[in-house]
Design an enzyme around this catalytic site. Structure first.
Site, short mmCIF file in Angstrom:
data_model
loop_
_atom_site.label_atom_id
_atom_site.label_comp_id
_atom_site.label_asym_id
_atom_site.label_seq_id
_atom_site.Cartn_x
_atom_site.Cartn_y
_atom_site.Cartn_z
N ASN A 27 0.81 -1.23 0.00
CA ASN A 27 0.00 0.00 0.00
C ASN A 27 0.83 1.27 0.00
O ASN A 27 0.36 2.32 -0.46
CB ASN A 27 -1.02 0.00 1.15
CG ASN A 27 -0.39 0.00 2.50
OD1 ASN A 27 0.77 -0.38 2.66
ND2 ASN A 27 -1.14 0.41 3.50
N GLY A 49 2.07 -5.18 7.61
CA GLY A 49 1.05 -5.95 6.90
C GLY A 49 -0.06 -6.33 7.85
O GLY A 49 -0.29 -5.67 8.87
N THR A 73 -2.48 -8.35 10.58
CA THR A 73 -2.26 -8.95 11.90
C THR A 73 -2.09 -10.47 11.78
O THR A 73 -1.24 -11.05 12.46
CB THR A 73 -3.43 -8.59 12.83
OG1 THR A 73 -3.36 -7.17 13.05
CG2 THR A 73 -3.35 -9.29 14.16
N VAL A 113 -0.82 -12.25 9.30
CA VAL A 113 0.53 -12.59 8.83
C VAL A 113 1.55 -12.23 9.91
O VAL A 113 2.52 -12.97 10.14
CB VAL A 113 0.84 -11.89 7.48
CG1 VAL A 113 2.29 -12.12 7.07
CG2 VAL A 113 -0.10 -12.41 6.40
N GLY A 114 1.34 -11.13 10.62
CA GLY A 114 2.25 -10.75 11.71
C GLY A 114 2.35 -11.85 12.76
O GLY A 114 3.45 -12.18 13.24
N GLU A 130 4.22 -3.74 12.30
CA GLU A 130 3.21 -2.70 12.08
C GLU A 130 2.03 -3.39 11.41
O GLU A 130 2.07 -3.69 10.22
CB GLU A 130 3.76 -1.60 11.16
CG GLU A 130 5.02 -0.92 11.66
CD GLU A 130 4.82 -0.19 12.97
OE1 GLU A 130 3.66 0.02 13.38
OE2 GLU A 130 5.82 0.16 13.59
N CYS A 154 -3.32 1.70 6.64
CA CYS A 154 -3.58 1.10 7.95
C CYS A 154 -4.11 2.12 8.95
O CYS A 154 -4.75 1.76 9.93
CB CYS A 154 -2.33 0.42 8.48
SG CYS A 154 -0.93 1.54 8.56
N GLU A 159 8.21 2.84 14.36
CA GLU A 159 8.99 3.28 13.20
C GLU A 159 9.02 4.81 13.24
O GLU A 159 8.06 5.45 13.68
CB GLU A 159 8.35 2.79 11.91
CG GLU A 159 8.45 1.29 11.77
CD GLU A 159 8.18 0.78 10.37
OE1 GLU A 159 7.14 1.16 9.79
OE2 GLU A 159 9.00 0.02 9.84
O1 SSN Z 1 -0.49 1.81 5.96
C1 SSN Z 1 0.15 2.42 6.84
C2 SSN Z 1 0.87 3.71 6.56
C3 SSN Z 1 1.06 4.46 7.79
C4 SSN Z 1 1.85 5.73 7.60
O2 SSN Z 1 3.02 5.69 7.37
O3 SSN Z 1 1.26 6.81 7.74
#
Ligand code: SSN
Length: 516
Positions: A188, A267, A269, A271-272, A289, A323, A496
């Site tokens: 995404n 990705g 939940t 798969v996490g 994440e 997400c 992150e």
């Molecule tokens: O899909 C998550 C992206 C989240 C972001 O970096 O804002």
């Protein structure tokens, strides 16, 4: 730029090798300013890698039309082994580089990403289905991470501590790169999330093996090539391109292989959880994440126009495949009809289509699977008492879906319980602050919540009580490179970005004791 002598001339020779690899462009829809950025094989040890098994390359589709526009080599666990070895061999020398050298390499990488923005954005449109404006914004967003991580490389420091009950004892800490790492990237934000992970790992002194999604391999390969042109040494950045068939074996290999010391994954939940189980045998450090089921809460004292603008910007960005997209939209009962009307008026101005066509505001879902899932979610919402105000259908030959507004669906509907990941706004009425906070928290997920209210006390109370890694107040924007991003509960673990938080995920803290 002052680089060690061995690094200075390497990029030119290596780039020439990259140019000689054959790429397959099957679409007349776009051209690149620099066609050499489009690679069709994986990337190991700074060279285009050819899969030994001679498998048929996998197809990459244009989500807006469904047409195949390029093919990329499908790699497997054996190829992954070679990529891990390349990262392992490159690690000691890379980790030993002065932090300022790593920072300079990152600044050059950052410059090249910005210089190639149009090409990267075009690839994002072609593989992810976004609009060109969204794709350009994604590259800008991505570069905020390469920029900030260049600074982070220089800020990695330890501390000196005095033992309070023993005046002759001192403690020190140093931070060291954890080792070669595996980066599992989603489709995404194929540039932004990949670059966020890559730049953070490289700032920390780690070497990387990147596994992009089968839907979006070309941008990860372009980033690897730009990293090489920036002067990162051979083997520091490696990419394993996977088809949907080889994804499971490659993911498992990366989790189980002891040479990789950490996995960073973005990705779902489900798969996490699988990756966490697979990483258990090597007790690998994980940053996860994962999915969200965030609430977007609009109180009657909110600026409703502002909240409606924010909702439409948040919910239909990337066709709802973010997400941090609002999932359950709670509106105080006294204003829900008015708010629904404001949202509907704004949706009427959206235009769904191919991301490279002018005037298009809303791109495609990235996969056929996503489009079919969204069809099912709408049908289920209507069966569960929902009223459809606008949208609700697929359009065209690809994976386009109309921006959709539903009110009145029950809490049994899938759009309430599951992460929608598509362009559906479903509104629910609530009466009181206590009620809505309890409803918002009644989920296993905890990524991002949104609160709209002009009452600062109420906004602050919600911020403290809502169970999520982030709470956005009177804004649709929940994230920036300076802010630590990551969920709680089943939305993941670790952070992150942010000042120190993201880079710490790629470091070990080693302490020492000394008598004085
Ligand atoms: O899909 C998550 C992206 C989240 C972001 O970096 O804002």
């Amino acid at each position: 730029m002052l680089l060690p002598r061995t690094l200075r001339n390497a990029p030119i020779a290596r780039s020439l090798r990259a140019f000689s690899t054959s790429t397959m462009v099957l679409s007349q829809r776009f051209t690149l300013n620099d066609p050499s950025l489009l690679l069709s094989t994986g990337w190991i040890n700074d060279a285009a890698a050819r899969s030994g098994a001679g498998r048929t390359p996998f197809e990459v589709q244009d989500p807006a039309t469904g047409e195949v526009w390029t093919r990329v080599e499908s790699m497997d666990a054996t190829d992954t082994d070679a990529a891990i070895q390349a990262a392992t061999d490159a690690f000691p020398a890379y980790a030993a580089l002065p932090a300022r050298t790593r920072a300079r390499l990152l600044l050059e990488f950052d410059r090249l990403v910005r210089e190639n923005k149009e090409d990267l954005a075009t690839l994002v449109v072609m593989e992810a289905g976004k609009t060109l404006a969204e794709a350009r914004a994604e590259v800008d967003y991505a570069a905020t991470y390469s920029w900030i991580m260049a600074g982070e490389a220089e800020r990695i420091q330890g501390e000196v501590l005095k033992a309070n009950e023993n005046p002759s004892l001192r403690f020190f800490t140093i931070k060291q790169p954890i080792g070669p790492v595996g980066l599992l990237c989603p489709w995404n934000f194929p540039v932004a999330i990949a670059l966020r992970k890559i730049a953070t790992a490289l700032a920390a002194g780690c070497t990387v093996v990147i596994k992009p999604s089968p839907e979006t391999p070309t941008t990860a390969l372009a980033l690897a090539l730009l990293a090489q042109r920036a002067g990162f040494p051979k083997g520091v950045v490696n990419v394993v391109t996977v088809s949907s068939e080889t994804t499971p074996e490659v993911g498992q290999k990366m989790c189980e292989d002891k040479r990789l010391k950490k996995i960073s994954f973005t990705g779902s939940t489900n798969v996490g959880k699988l990756l966490a189980a697979q990483s258990a045998s090597s007790l690998k450090k994980l940053t996860l994440e994962l999915g969200g089921n965030g609430s977007f809460i609009v109180f009657e004292d909110a600026d409703l126009e502002q909240a409606a603008d924010a909702l439409v910007a948040n919910k239909f960005r990337n066709a709802g495949q973010v997400c941090t997209c609002a999932n359950r939209i709670f509106v105080q009962a006294s204003v829900i009809d008015r708010f629904a009307e404001l949202v509907k008026t704004r949706i009427a101005k959206l235009n769904t289509g191919h991301g490279l066509d002018s005037g298009v505001t809303t791109g495609a879902l990235t996969t056929e699977r996503s489009a079919e899932r969204v069809v099912g979610l709408v049908a289920d919402a209507l069966e569960n008492g929902g009223t459809l105000h606008t949208g609700g259908k697929r359009v065209g030959t690809g994976f386009l879906f109309e921006p959709t507004l539903i009110t009145g669906a029950s809490r049994d509907a899938r759009v309430y319980k599951e992460e929608i990941f598509g362009p559906i706004c479903s509104l629910y009425a609530f009466e009181s602050e206590e009620e809505v906070v309890a409803l918002a928290n009644a989920t296993d997920m905890g990524l991002t919540n949104y609160v709209f209210s002009q009452n600062i006390g109420r906004a602050w109370r919600c911020y403290e009580k809502l169970e999520s890694g982030t709470v956005a107040i009177n804004t649709a924007i929940a994230n920036a490179a300076e802010s630590p991003f990551g969920g709680i509960k089943e939305s993941g673990s670790g952070k992150e970005g942010g000042l120190g938080y993201g880079v710490d995920e790629f470091l070990i803290v080693k302490s020492a004791a000394m008598t004085v």
